[in-house]
Design a protein around this motif. Structure first.
Motif, PDB file in Angstrom:
ATOM      1  N   TYR A 177      62.982  57.267 112.563  1.00 15.52           N
ATOM      2  CA  TYR A 177      64.525  56.777 112.400  1.00 15.52           C
ATOM      3  C   TYR A 177      64.594  56.681 110.707  1.00 15.52           C
ATOM      4  N   VAL A 178      63.847  56.082 110.123  1.00 14.30           N
ATOM      5  CA  VAL A 178      64.030  55.474 108.806  1.00 14.30           C
ATOM      6  C   VAL A 178      63.679  56.481 107.672  1.00 14.30           C
ATOM      7  N   ASN A 179      64.178  56.145 106.521  1.00 15.41           N
ATOM      8  CA  ASN A 179      63.637  56.862 105.375  1.00 15.41           C
ATOM      9  C   ASN A 179      62.150  57.199 105.358  1.00 15.41           C
ATOM     10  N   LYS A 180      61.857  58.433 104.590  1.00 14.47           N
ATOM     11  CA  LYS A 180      60.638  58.791 104.525  1.00 14.47           C
ATOM     12  C   LYS A 180      59.727  57.605 103.684  1.00 14.47           C
ATOM     13  N   ASP A 181      60.132  57.186 102.578  1.00 11.08           N
ATOM     14  CA  ASP A 181      59.372  55.981 102.014  1.00 11.08           C
ATOM     15  C   ASP A 181      59.023  54.714 103.091  1.00 11.08           C
ATOM     16  N   ILE A 182      59.708  54.377 103.684  1.00 10.61           N
ATOM     17  CA  ILE A 182      59.569  53.274 104.522  1.00 10.61           C
ATOM     18  C   ILE A 182      58.685  53.696 105.768  1.00 10.61           C
ATOM     19  N   LYS A 183      58.824  55.187 106.134  1.00  9.07           N
ATOM     20  CA  LYS A 183      57.905  55.482 107.234  1.00  9.07           C
ATOM     21  C   LYS A 183      56.525  55.361 106.771  1.00  9.07           C
ATOM     22  N   GLN A 184      56.253  55.577 105.564  1.00  8.27           N
ATOM     23  CA  GLN A 184      54.873  55.835 104.861  1.00  8.27           C
ATOM     24  C   GLN A 184      54.392  54.352 104.429  1.00  8.27           C
ATOM     25  N   TYR A 185      55.397  53.597 104.108  1.00  8.93           N
ATOM     26  CA  TYR A 185      55.153  52.136 103.702  1.00  8.93           C
ATOM     27  C   TYR A 185      54.708  51.293 105.124  1.00  8.93           C
ATOM     28  N   ILE A 186      55.463  51.680 106.131  1.00  6.06           N
ATOM     29  CA  ILE A 186      54.837  51.205 107.589  1.00  6.06           C
ATOM     30  C   ILE A 186      53.414  51.807 107.846  1.00  6.06           C
ATOM     31  N   ARG A 187      53.191  52.858 107.455  1.00 10.01           N
ATOM     32  CA  ARG A 187      51.847  53.212 107.971  1.00 10.01           C
ATOM     33  C   ARG A 187      50.821  52.691 106.984  1.00 10.01           C
ATOM     34  N   ILE A 188      51.005  52.384 105.740  1.00  9.48           N
ATOM     35  CA  ILE A 188      50.132  51.860 104.823  1.00  9.48           C
ATOM     36  C   ILE A 188      49.979  50.437 105.541  1.00  9.48           C
ATOM     37  N   MET A 189      51.164  49.753 105.942  1.00 12.96           N
ATOM     38  CA  MET A 189      50.830  48.277 106.142  1.00 12.96           C
ATOM     39  C   MET A 189      50.096  48.142 107.585  1.00 12.96           C
ATOM     40  N   ALA A 190      50.472  49.036 108.498  1.00 13.09           N
ATOM     41  CA  ALA A 190      49.814  49.093 109.889  1.00 13.09           C
ATOM     42  C   ALA A 190      48.235  49.117 109.553  1.00 13.09           C
ATOM     43  N   VAL A 191      47.822  49.959 108.606  1.00  6.31           N
ATOM     44  CA  VAL A 191      46.481  49.911 108.533  1.00  6.31           C
ATOM     45  C   VAL A 191      45.833  48.687 107.896  1.00  6.31           C
ATOM     46  N   ASP A 209      36.415  53.606 102.710  1.00  9.33           N
ATOM     47  CA  ASP A 209      37.905  53.228 103.312  1.00  9.33           C
ATOM     48  C   ASP A 209      38.500  52.706 102.473  1.00  9.33           C
ATOM     49  N   MET A 210      37.862  51.700 101.626  1.00 14.89           N
ATOM     50  CA  MET A 210      38.775  50.633 100.341  1.00 14.89           C
ATOM     51  C   MET A 210      39.411  51.775  99.337  1.00 14.89           C
ATOM     52  N   LEU A 211      38.640  52.710  98.897  1.00 16.02           N
ATOM     53  CA  LEU A 211      39.225  53.551  97.890  1.00 16.02           C
ATOM     54  C   LEU A 211      40.145  54.555  98.565  1.00 16.02           C
ATOM     55  N   ASN A 212      39.976  54.744  99.915  1.00 15.22           N
ATOM     56  CA  ASN A 212      41.078  55.813 100.518  1.00 15.22           C
ATOM     57  C   ASN A 212      42.564  55.077 100.810  1.00 15.22           C
ATOM     58  N   ARG A 213      42.217  53.997 100.980  1.00  8.94           N
ATOM     59  CA  ARG A 213      43.537  52.981 101.098  1.00  8.94           C
ATOM     60  C   ARG A 213      44.290  52.779  99.667  1.00  8.94           C
ATOM     61  N   ALA A 214      43.508  52.513  98.801  1.00 11.88           N
ATOM     62  CA  ALA A 214      44.085  52.609  97.589  1.00 11.88           C
ATOM     63  C   ALA A 214      44.782  53.881  96.919  1.00 11.88           C
ATOM     64  N   LEU A 215      44.116  54.892  97.311  1.00  3.84           N
ATOM     65  CA  LEU A 215      44.698  56.320  97.086  1.00  3.84           C
ATOM     66  C   LEU A 215      45.987  56.457  97.748  1.00  3.84           C
ATOM     67  N   ASN A 216      46.141  56.080  98.833  1.00  6.54           N
ATOM     68  CA  ASN A 216      47.359  56.121  99.769  1.00  6.54           C
ATOM     69  C   ASN A 216      48.503  55.428  99.184  1.00  6.54           C
ATOM     70  N   GLN A 217      48.098  54.100  98.663  1.00  5.02           N
ATOM     71  CA  GLN A 217      49.106  53.255  98.190  1.00  5.02           C
ATOM     72  C   GLN A 217      49.346  53.969  96.753  1.00  5.02           C
ATOM     73  N   GLU A 218      48.521  54.457  95.980  1.00  3.66           N
ATOM     74  CA  GLU A 218      48.995  55.098  94.736  1.00  3.66           C
ATOM     75  C   GLU A 218      49.727  56.383  95.067  1.00  3.66           C
ATOM     76  N   GLN A 219      49.691  57.080  96.006  1.00  4.18           N
ATOM     77  CA  GLN A 219      50.323  58.459  96.491  1.00  4.18           C
ATOM     78  C   GLN A 219      51.578  57.577  96.851  1.00  4.18           C
ATOM     79  N   PHE A 220      51.913  56.620  97.478  1.00  5.96           N
ATOM     80  CA  PHE A 220      53.367  56.189  97.786  1.00  5.96           C
ATOM     81  C   PHE A 220      54.018  55.728  96.511  1.00  5.96           C
ATOM     82  N   LEU A 221      53.299  55.172  95.644  1.00  7.68           N
ATOM     83  CA  LEU A 221      53.947  54.748  94.351  1.00  7.68           C
ATOM     84  C   LEU A 221      54.406  55.815  93.503  1.00  7.68           C
ATOM     85  N   ASN A 222      53.771  56.981  93.518  1.00  9.29           N
ATOM     86  CA  ASN A 222      53.987  58.226  92.689  1.00  9.29           C
ATOM     87  C   ASN A 222      55.226  58.892  93.680  1.00  9.29           C
ATOM     88  N   ASP A 223      54.970  59.111  94.924  1.00 12.06           N
ATOM     89  CA  ASP A 223      56.184  59.635  95.670  1.00 12.06           C
ATOM     90  C   ASP A 223      57.422  59.021  95.491  1.00 12.06           C
TER      91      ASP A 223
END
Length: 321
Positions: A177-191, A209-223
């Protein structure tokens, strides 16, 4: 057991609750959430701006009452399909802010020595609040555990003590139900909250795992460069950048005695670089350059490696002050 033994251990949960993040959250918890794009009413033709605003107002009235988190969460779950994406996003972010604000008080209550002692006697590995509740006959303790669970927290052990932390899995029911950025934010924080990355100055997850998390965080910041949660994800990525290039006190990237890079880190970093094209990832480009430098130094932390780190990944630049 003295109360000092139950002092809040920021280092063990720095990724989840940095002092800066807590201050920011407490400042914004009862204020309107800025930086959210307005959205058209939801596809349901029955949803109107007026009806959505009425639900939003009722939600706020519940949320900001004393101990109102459980009731506000239940109300939001029952009504979120009846509001616009704008109001849905606003309410979810306000719920998160309120949970952060309430976390300090409920943590203090759990760290009272006699309460902590009772919990420790009942606790079994990986217990939830619900499981702990089923083992106690103390009505006061059961009430506290239930309040923690229903307020949106999960139980973890950190440096030998039992703590409540944000349970982002509890937000996943709202992601449709939320905007796309918050949907992705929740997924990042759930991990982050389902599998804590660090404890007592040590890395608790694998290097890949550590690097993959960093890449997901970077993707969020870029998107989502204008997201309301950009600052929080940036703080998280700053932490992971330091973990990547320096390690932690009890899991150093380079051995304190030999100055040689950890073998598992070598393997993990190479594997991630082989699987991913650096493309638009500044993080991967920097990691690739770093691996070239350390490979040339035969994986020893030489002066050349230290100079590269100082110039490209300064601790001061990535420390969350």
């Amino acid at each position: 057991m003295t109360s000092s033994m139950y002092s809040f251990k920021n280092k063990g949960i720095r990724t989840l609750l940095t002092a800066t993040a807590i201050a920011m959250l407490m400042q914004t918890a009862v204020a309107p959430v800025a930086g959210i794009a307005s959205a058209a009413p939801a596809a349901d033709s029955k949803v109107t701006s007026a009806s959505s605003a009425a639900i939003y107002k009722s939600f706020q009235n519940m949320l900001y009452k004393k101990d109102g988190l459980p009731a506000a969460d239940r109300y939001l779950e029952s009504k979120i399909s009846q509001v616009t994406p704008y109001h849905a996003t606003l309410m979810v972010l306000q719920l998160e802010n309120a949970r952060f604000k309430a976390l300090t008080a409920i943590t203090d209550r759990m760290l009272v020595p006699n309460v902590q002692d009772q919990m420790q006697k009942l606790y079994k590995w990986n217990d939830s609040f619900t499981q702990l509740m089923s083992r106690t006959k103390d009505t006061s303790l059961r009430s506290l555990l239930q309040q923690a669970r229903d307020s949106g927290y999960r139980l973890v052990t950190i440096e030998g003590s039992l703590y409540p932390i944000m349970n982002y899995a509890a937000f996943e029911k709202y992601t449709s139900y939320v905007n796309k950025d918050i949907k992705q934010y929740i997924r990042i924080m759930a991990v982050e909250t389902s599998n804590i990355s660090t404890e007592d100055g040590g890395l608790m997850i694998g290097y890949q795992d550590m690097l993959n998390r960093a890449l997901n965080q970077e993707q969020f910041l870029n998107d989502y460069p204008k997201s309301n949660r950009k600052q929080r994800v940036q703080m998280l990525m700053n932490e992971y950048t330091l973990y990547t290039f320096y390690g932690l006190d009890n899991t150093p990237l380079f051995d304190y005695d030999t100055n040689i890079m950890a073998a598992n880190a070598q393997k993990g970093y190479k594997a991630v670089l082989q699987r991913n094209s650096s493309g638009d990832s500044a993080f991967l480009k920097k990691l690739n350059e770093f691996m070239d430098v350390v490979t040339e130094s035969k994986f020893e932390k030489t002066e050349a490696v230290e100079n590269w780190l100082d110039q490209n990944v300064s601790r001061n630049e990535y420390s969350n002050q």
